[in-house]
Motif scaffolding. Structure first.
Motif, mmCIF file in Angstrom:
data_model
loop_
_atom_site.group_PDB
_atom_site.id
_atom_site.type_symbol
_atom_site.label_atom_id
_atom_site.label_comp_id
_atom_site.label_asym_id
_atom_site.label_seq_id
_atom_site.Cartn_x
_atom_site.Cartn_y
_atom_site.Cartn_z
ATOM 1 N N LEU A 173 0.814 -1.218 0.000
ATOM 2 C CA LEU A 173 0.000 0.000 0.000
ATOM 3 C C LEU A 173 0.848 1.268 0.000
ATOM 4 C CD1 LEU A 173 -2.713 -1.066 2.611
ATOM 5 C CD2 LEU A 173 -2.841 -1.196 0.117
ATOM 6 N N ILE A 174 2.022 1.192 0.626
ATOM 7 C CA ILE A 174 2.926 2.353 0.697
ATOM 8 C C ILE A 174 4.262 1.917 0.107
ATOM 9 C CG2 ILE A 174 4.053 4.039 2.203
ATOM 10 C CD1 ILE A 174 1.769 3.576 4.206
ATOM 11 N N THR A 175 4.502 2.279 -1.133
ATOM 12 C CA THR A 175 5.673 1.775 -1.853
ATOM 13 C C THR A 175 6.999 2.169 -1.219
ATOM 14 O OG1 THR A 175 5.489 3.653 -3.366
ATOM 15 C CG2 THR A 175 4.485 1.588 -4.068
ATOM 16 N N GLU A 176 7.054 3.304 -0.525
ATOM 17 C CA GLU A 176 8.331 3.695 0.087
ATOM 18 C C GLU A 176 8.708 2.816 1.279
ATOM 19 O OE1 GLU A 176 8.511 7.556 2.338
ATOM 20 O OE2 GLU A 176 6.452 7.730 1.628
ATOM 21 N N LEU A 177 7.816 1.905 1.687
ATOM 22 C CA LEU A 177 8.114 0.971 2.777
ATOM 23 C C LEU A 177 8.388 -0.428 2.236
ATOM 24 C CD1 LEU A 177 5.531 2.104 5.482
ATOM 25 C CD2 LEU A 177 8.001 2.492 5.454
ATOM 26 N N GLU A 178 8.994 -0.488 1.059
ATOM 27 C CA GLU A 178 9.304 -1.761 0.418
ATOM 28 C C GLU A 178 10.003 -2.708 1.398
ATOM 29 O OE1 GLU A 178 11.923 -3.495 -3.288
ATOM 30 O OE2 GLU A 178 11.413 -1.364 -3.264
ATOM 31 N N GLY A 179 9.504 -3.942 1.451
ATOM 32 C CA GLY A 179 10.083 -4.946 2.334
ATOM 33 C C GLY A 179 9.450 -4.975 3.720
ATOM 34 N N CYS A 180 8.622 -4.009 4.040
ATOM 35 C CA CYS A 180 7.951 -3.965 5.343
ATOM 36 C C CYS A 180 6.599 -4.669 5.190
ATOM 37 C CB CYS A 180 7.764 -2.525 5.818
ATOM 38 S SG CYS A 180 7.111 -2.450 7.481
ATOM 39 N N GLU A 181 6.629 -5.970 5.330
ATOM 40 C CA GLU A 181 5.460 -6.792 5.056
ATOM 41 C C GLU A 181 4.543 -6.944 6.271
ATOM 42 O OE1 GLU A 181 6.868 -10.421 3.315
ATOM 43 O OE2 GLU A 181 7.767 -9.355 1.625
ATOM 44 N N LEU A 182 4.260 -5.839 6.948
ATOM 45 C CA LEU A 182 3.347 -5.868 8.087
ATOM 46 C C LEU A 182 1.926 -6.090 7.607
ATOM 47 C CD1 LEU A 182 4.398 -2.888 10.390
ATOM 48 C CD2 LEU A 182 4.545 -5.312 10.897
ATOM 49 N N PRO A 183 1.135 -6.836 8.386
ATOM 50 C CA PRO A 183 -0.264 -6.984 7.994
ATOM 51 C C PRO A 183 -1.008 -5.658 8.111
ATOM 52 C CG PRO A 183 0.116 -7.980 10.147
ATOM 53 C CD PRO A 183 1.447 -7.543 9.618
ATOM 54 N N VAL A 184 -2.020 -5.507 7.297
ATOM 55 C CA VAL A 184 -2.925 -4.363 7.369
ATOM 56 C C VAL A 184 -4.288 -4.948 7.696
ATOM 57 C CG1 VAL A 184 -4.008 -2.483 6.063
ATOM 58 C CG2 VAL A 184 -1.585 -3.024 5.707
ATOM 59 N N TYR A 185 -5.027 -4.261 8.534
ATOM 60 C CA TYR A 185 -6.332 -4.736 8.961
ATOM 61 C C TYR A 185 -7.428 -3.926 8.299
ATOM 62 C CZ TYR A 185 -3.508 -7.255 12.262
ATOM 63 O OH TYR A 185 -2.564 -8.079 12.801
ATOM 64 N N TYR A 186 -8.586 -4.539 8.175
ATOM 65 C CA TYR A 186 -9.771 -3.903 7.616
ATOM 66 C C TYR A 186 -10.403 -3.114 8.764
ATOM 67 C CZ TYR A 186 -14.679 -3.808 6.051
ATOM 68 O OH TYR A 186 -15.953 -3.438 5.715
ATOM 69 N N GLY A 187 -10.294 -1.795 8.722
ATOM 70 C CA GLY A 187 -10.818 -0.970 9.809
ATOM 71 C C GLY A 187 -12.318 -0.809 9.766
ATOM 72 N N GLY A 188 -12.896 -0.994 8.596
ATOM 73 C CA GLY A 188 -14.336 -0.855 8.425
ATOM 74 C C GLY A 188 -14.663 -0.446 7.010
ATOM 75 N N PRO A 189 -15.957 -0.379 6.710
ATOM 76 C CA PRO A 189 -16.382 -0.154 5.329
ATOM 77 C C PRO A 189 -16.352 1.303 4.861
ATOM 78 C CG PRO A 189 -18.291 -0.423 6.738
ATOM 79 C CD PRO A 189 -17.077 -0.654 7.600
ATOM 80 N N VAL A 190 -16.027 2.242 5.729
ATOM 81 C CA VAL A 190 -16.074 3.665 5.380
ATOM 82 C C VAL A 190 -14.689 4.134 4.923
ATOM 83 C CG1 VAL A 190 -16.676 5.986 6.178
ATOM 84 C CG2 VAL A 190 -17.893 4.007 7.108
ATOM 85 N N GLN A 191 -14.654 4.900 3.847
ATOM 86 C CA GLN A 191 -13.427 5.496 3.293
ATOM 87 C C GLN A 191 -12.270 4.487 3.228
ATOM 88 O OE1 GLN A 191 -12.511 9.221 5.254
ATOM 89 N NE2 GLN A 191 -14.133 10.277 4.134
ATOM 90 N N MET A 192 -12.465 3.485 2.402
ATOM 91 C CA MET A 192 -11.449 2.439 2.236
ATOM 92 C C MET A 192 -10.173 2.944 1.558
ATOM 93 S SD MET A 192 -12.389 -0.407 3.595
ATOM 94 C CE MET A 192 -11.354 -1.573 2.747
ATOM 95 N N ASP A 193 -10.101 4.237 1.290
ATOM 96 C CA ASP A 193 -8.891 4.824 0.725
ATOM 97 C C ASP A 193 -8.086 5.566 1.795
ATOM 98 O OD1 ASP A 193 -10.757 6.830 1.071
ATOM 99 O OD2 ASP A 193 -10.277 7.866 -0.797
ATOM 100 N N THR A 194 -8.428 5.363 3.069
ATOM 101 C CA THR A 194 -7.696 6.022 4.154
ATOM 102 C C THR A 194 -6.988 4.976 5.011
ATOM 103 O OG1 THR A 194 -9.636 5.986 5.620
ATOM 104 C CG2 THR A 194 -9.308 7.969 4.269
ATOM 105 N N LEU A 195 -5.827 5.341 5.530
ATOM 106 C CA LEU A 195 -5.042 4.455 6.384
ATOM 107 C C LEU A 195 -4.973 5.065 7.779
ATOM 108 C CD1 LEU A 195 -3.276 1.846 6.242
ATOM 109 C CD2 LEU A 195 -1.306 3.361 5.958
ATOM 110 N N HIS A 196 -5.295 4.268 8.784
ATOM 111 C CA HIS A 196 -5.268 4.696 10.179
ATOM 112 C C HIS A 196 -4.321 3.777 10.935
ATOM 113 C CE1 HIS A 196 -8.853 7.130 9.394
ATOM 114 N NE2 HIS A 196 -9.191 6.136 8.603
ATOM 115 N N PHE A 197 -3.879 4.207 12.109
ATOM 116 C CA PHE A 197 -3.036 3.325 12.893
ATOM 117 C C PHE A 197 -3.230 3.532 14.385
ATOM 118 C CE2 PHE A 197 -0.556 7.056 11.813
ATOM 119 C CZ PHE A 197 0.177 7.370 12.949
ATOM 120 N N LEU A 198 -3.043 2.423 15.112
ATOM 121 C CA LEU A 198 -3.042 2.409 16.572
ATOM 122 C C LEU A 198 -1.636 2.045 17.000
ATOM 123 C CD1 LEU A 198 -6.285 0.310 17.206
ATOM 124 C CD2 LEU A 198 -6.033 2.793 17.437
#
Length: 183
Positions: A52-77
């Motif tokens: 999803l973020i090409t400048e983090l090549e090799g950082c194969e962290l999982p991404v979670y489905y935060g919900g059905p709203v604005q699926m073009d936004t990335l959030h983090f905890l």
């Protein structure tokens, strides 16, 4: 049961039919009269962070489905307030958001503890009064959020573990079938 508030987990009723929330646990990051914002904790998205973020090549962290709203936004905890300034503490030791450049920089130079950060695509949202109505029809159970539940590495166990944390008679719920009509 606890009233919905920032830092509370919404645990879907075992018979909730909405495909976006079936057997999910949602962390409420913000709960106000005008609406609520949360992140689904127990659904893995089908792409890793570096996809999803090409400048983090090799950082194969999982991404979670935060919900059905604005699926073009990335959030983090995260649990890294010193390394990631500007986050909002939503419950003791757990922060939502912050300076994203600090996240990118820390990931690139290897200084971030990657076990203390999670990424979510999209979010779950409720308009004014909507969550209250869902609570009245018992769509959700509630429990206080803990670091153990939020950062559980066994995503499939989060729903059951959240219910178990309620104790007593609630524990039997984890054995209910998804569709009782099929029993």
């Amino acid at each position: 049961m606890i009233e919905p508030a920032t830092g509370i987990l919404l645990i879907s009723d075992p018979f909730l039919k909405d495909p976006n929330f079936k057997r999910t646990v949602v962390l409420l990051c913000e709960h106000k009269e005008e609406g609520s914002f949360g992140l689904v904790l127990n659904r893995t998205f089908d792409h890793t962070l570096d996809e999803l973020i090409t400048e983090l090549e090799g950082c194969e962290l999982p991404v979670y489905y935060g919900g059905p709203v604005q699926m073009d936004t990335l959030h983090f905890l995260h649990q890294l307030p010193e390394e990631i300034p500007g986050g909002q503490e939503i419950t003791k030791g757990i922060y939502w958001g912050g300076n994203f450049e600090s996240v990118i920089s820390g990931m690139k130079n290897g200084t971030l503890d990657l076990t203390k950060i999670r990424f979510y695509l999209g979010y779950s949202g409720w308009s004014s009064g909507q969550l209250s109505e869902e609570m009245k029809v018992k769509s959700w159970l509630t429990v206080s959020a803990t670091q153990t539940l939020i950062f559980n590495t066994e995503t499939d166990a989060i729903w059951k573990d959240a219910i178990k944390s309620m104790g007593g008679p609630y524990e039997q719920i984890i054995h209910y079938p998804i569709d009782p009509q099929l029993n």
